[in-house]
Design a protein around this motif. Sequence first.
Motif, PDB file in Angstrom:
ATOM      1  N   ALA A 174     -19.504 119.294 145.879  1.00 48.19           N
ATOM      2  CA  ALA A 174     -19.308 117.942 146.378  1.00 48.19           C
ATOM      3  C   ALA A 174     -20.257 117.664 147.539  1.00 48.19           C
ATOM      4  O   ALA A 174     -20.847 116.582 147.644  1.00 48.19           O
ATOM      5  N   ILE A 175     -20.422 118.650 148.424  1.00 52.55           N
ATOM      6  CA  ILE A 175     -21.317 118.481 149.560  1.00 52.55           C
ATOM      7  C   ILE A 175     -22.754 118.316 149.084  1.00 52.55           C
ATOM      8  O   ILE A 175     -23.506 117.477 149.560  1.00 52.55           O
ATOM      9  N   LEU A 226      -7.483 112.653 132.046  1.00 52.58           N
ATOM     10  CA  LEU A 226      -8.792 112.131 131.665  1.00 52.58           C
ATOM     11  C   LEU A 226      -9.449 111.343 132.796  1.00 52.58           C
ATOM     12  O   LEU A 226     -10.608 111.573 133.128  1.00 52.58           O
ATOM     13  N   GLN A 227      -8.727 110.372 133.340  1.00 53.18           N
ATOM     14  CA  GLN A 227      -9.188 109.607 134.502  1.00 53.18           C
ATOM     15  C   GLN A 227     -10.566 108.963 134.312  1.00 53.18           C
ATOM     16  O   GLN A 227     -11.305 108.781 135.285  1.00 53.18           O
ATOM     17  N   ASP A 228     -10.936 108.645 133.089  1.00 52.05           N
ATOM     18  CA  ASP A 228     -12.280 108.142 132.831  1.00 52.05           C
ATOM     19  C   ASP A 228     -12.291 106.741 132.241  1.00 52.05           C
ATOM     20  O   ASP A 228     -13.295 106.298 131.678  1.00 52.05           O
ATOM     21  N   GLY A 229     -11.171 106.036 132.366  1.00 55.68           N
ATOM     22  CA  GLY A 229     -11.086 104.705 131.780  1.00 55.68           C
ATOM     23  C   GLY A 229     -10.437 104.691 130.416  1.00 55.68           C
ATOM     24  O   GLY A 229     -10.228 103.626 129.840  1.00 55.68           O
ATOM     25  N   SER A 230     -10.102 105.871 129.859  1.00 56.47           N
ATOM     26  CA  SER A 230      -9.382 105.930 128.597  1.00 56.47           C
ATOM     27  C   SER A 230      -7.982 105.353 128.784  1.00 56.47           C
ATOM     28  O   SER A 230      -7.410 105.410 129.870  1.00 56.47           O
ATOM     29  N   THR A 231      -7.422 104.808 127.694  1.00 58.55           N
ATOM     30  CA  THR A 231      -6.104 104.194 127.763  1.00 58.55           C
ATOM     31  C   THR A 231      -5.227 104.685 126.617  1.00 58.55           C
ATOM     32  O   THR A 231      -5.736 105.079 125.566  1.00 58.55           O
ATOM     33  N   LYS A 270     -15.643 108.966 140.123  1.00 60.29           N
ATOM     34  CA  LYS A 270     -15.292 108.509 141.474  1.00 60.29           C
ATOM     35  C   LYS A 270     -16.479 108.602 142.413  1.00 60.29           C
ATOM     36  O   LYS A 270     -16.691 107.728 143.258  1.00 60.29           O
ATOM     37  N   GLN A 271     -17.270 109.649 142.299  1.00 58.52           N
ATOM     38  CA  GLN A 271     -18.383 109.854 143.211  1.00 58.52           C
ATOM     39  C   GLN A 271     -19.587 108.965 142.913  1.00 58.52           C
ATOM     40  O   GLN A 271     -20.289 108.525 143.819  1.00 58.52           O
ATOM     41  N   TYR A 272     -19.822 108.704 141.628  1.00 55.92           N
ATOM     42  CA  TYR A 272     -21.023 107.978 141.249  1.00 55.92           C
ATOM     43  C   TYR A 272     -20.816 106.471 141.095  1.00 55.92           C
ATOM     44  O   TYR A 272     -21.782 105.718 141.024  1.00 55.92           O
ATOM     45  N   LYS A 273     -19.584 106.029 140.989  1.00 57.67           N
ATOM     46  CA  LYS A 273     -19.299 104.626 140.727  1.00 57.67           C
ATOM     47  C   LYS A 273     -20.024 103.720 141.722  1.00 57.67           C
ATOM     48  O   LYS A 273     -19.930 103.903 142.933  1.00 57.67           O
ATOM     49  N   GLY A 274     -20.745 102.739 141.173  1.00 57.24           N
ATOM     50  CA  GLY A 274     -21.460 101.787 142.009  1.00 57.24           C
ATOM     51  C   GLY A 274     -22.875 102.196 142.361  1.00 57.24           C
ATOM     52  O   GLY A 274     -23.645 101.381 142.886  1.00 57.24           O
ATOM     53  N   ARG A 275     -23.250 103.439 142.065  1.00 53.54           N
ATOM     54  CA  ARG A 275     -24.605 103.880 142.377  1.00 53.54           C
ATOM     55  C   ARG A 275     -25.593 103.397 141.324  1.00 53.54           C
ATOM     56  O   ARG A 275     -25.228 103.088 140.196  1.00 53.54           O
ATOM     57  N   SER A 276     -26.838 103.385 141.691  1.00 54.19           N
ATOM     58  CA  SER A 276     -27.887 103.010 140.748  1.00 54.19           C
ATOM     59  C   SER A 276     -27.885 103.973 139.572  1.00 54.19           C
ATOM     60  O   SER A 276     -27.856 105.191 139.752  1.00 54.19           O
ATOM     61  N   GLY A 277     -27.901 103.438 138.365  1.00 56.05           N
ATOM     62  CA  GLY A 277     -27.902 104.267 137.167  1.00 56.05           C
ATOM     63  C   GLY A 277     -26.533 104.523 136.590  1.00 56.05           C
ATOM     64  O   GLY A 277     -26.412 105.116 135.515  1.00 56.05           O
TER      65      GLY A 277
END
Length: 541
Positions: A21-22, A327-332, A276-283
Amino acid sequence: MKHFKHYLRTVALVSIATVTAITLAACGNKKTTANKNNFRVGTVDALATLNSSRYSDISSGEAIQNAIEGLYRLNQKGKPVLAGAKSVTVSKDQKVYTFKLQTNKWTNGDPVTAQNYVYAWRKLADPTTGSPNSQNIDPLQNGQDVRLGKKPITDLGVKALNKTTLQVTLANPITYLNELLATAPYAPQDEAYVKKQGQAYGTSAAHAIYNGPFKVTEWTGTNDKWAFVKNTKYWDAKSVHINKISLTTVKSESTAANLYQSGKLDFIDLDNEYVKQYKGRSGYHVRKIPAIGYLNFNTKREATGNVHIRRALATGFNKTQLTKNVLQDGSTPLNGIVPANFVKNSVTGEDFRKYSGNLVPYDRAYAQKEFKERLKELGKKSLTLEFLSADTPEAKAVAEFMQSSYQKNLPGLKISVREVPLKQRLNFGHNYQFDIIYGIWSPDYQDPYQFITDGGAYHLNTDYKNPTYLKDVADANSTYATNPTKRWAALKDAEYQIVKKDAFTAPVFQGAYVYMQRPSVKGLAIDPNGTGLFFRDVTIK
């Protein structure tokens, strides 16, 4: 017969060490650009085959569609456009399509001919082939009867009028033919070459030939790396600007993330923690897809051959907990085999999932009642079943959740988990070596018929004999083919039979696709019905 393809490209449900994470946080803003001549992709599943008659996983289907071009291909927007065919004319009754082929060659120098399509499609339909995708031939004239062995393969509705003219005759008009013909099962095969290769055909890059924008290299049949290299003999090679796409199987999400961050990969999938970490980043990209997680049950075995056991297994786990906490990835959660927001009725505009209803929601009390009833019939107090899954981190996490849920919710049930490489899991499923099997599946075209007559279900065409279901799907495919209202009513009833009444297959969740793509990469097309990647139009700025 097993109908099981497009195993969802999804990577890792792994815990992330603090140091990782670091590291990610530290290099999150690092600017990297892709190599202009080599687009590097991380994938979770190894390539299994280049034989369009035998594939049943997403990596293989993806490879076939990138290297072996059919009549149509998907463009950058995911829409089918003419490719191996340069023109098409359609009869007034919308049942006869006549295609004129492009002038093209295979990489061994043989011309691509109309007979290449006739050979490949007959092979797909031939019951002796045992294709996991044979039901895809049903829309063609006599397609279903041919694949069921009721009529000879020469009765299939495909004919070579001459070397460059292919005539396709449908059983009934359909709206999705161009989507269907863009899929891997409808790829052509060079008969002389395939017969010369025999059982070796498609088992490695060296045992296949190509007519598409790329040829496959570096794949020995067992290794975890392969590449697509520009095919200079391709009829439209001037439109292909990328020289190479390198694919590497990366089973650890932390490894994939580090390779992406360090500039060694240009495309990776993301799992729950990394979302969670990448959301909103470029790409960063996320989209809902009509892929489904599902369970199948071995109806040849005493326990899972019983409808009460299957109903208990279909309803005895909390889908919301699985999708939200694991899952926590948007699956429903999904309570029918056809996903939501997949297709709407052309007359009413109603989504099929809403129309067909919630067939198998989580119901612990109902599951316990069904399970206890069967145990009583067997005169047993306990039962042990095996849960088979692939060995990807995502599949392992689902298997562990299901094991815990079943043993908690169904007292007396013990679950042993067997996790094997995807290729083995496919073989075990085909050979009935399982009690419960977990997989992910996505469709080829936008119609509920494919989910209801396929949907990843093993041995559906040979083992499921419900007469009401069989009449329903036959009516949907023929009698009601041009009557949307009656057709949907038949499909709704068919789904009820196979999912609710008989629990032959059990829906688990509807997937989402989250991935990182280097911003300098343009023109990458992604299958609108799944996660397959199409590289023909890729450029790197």
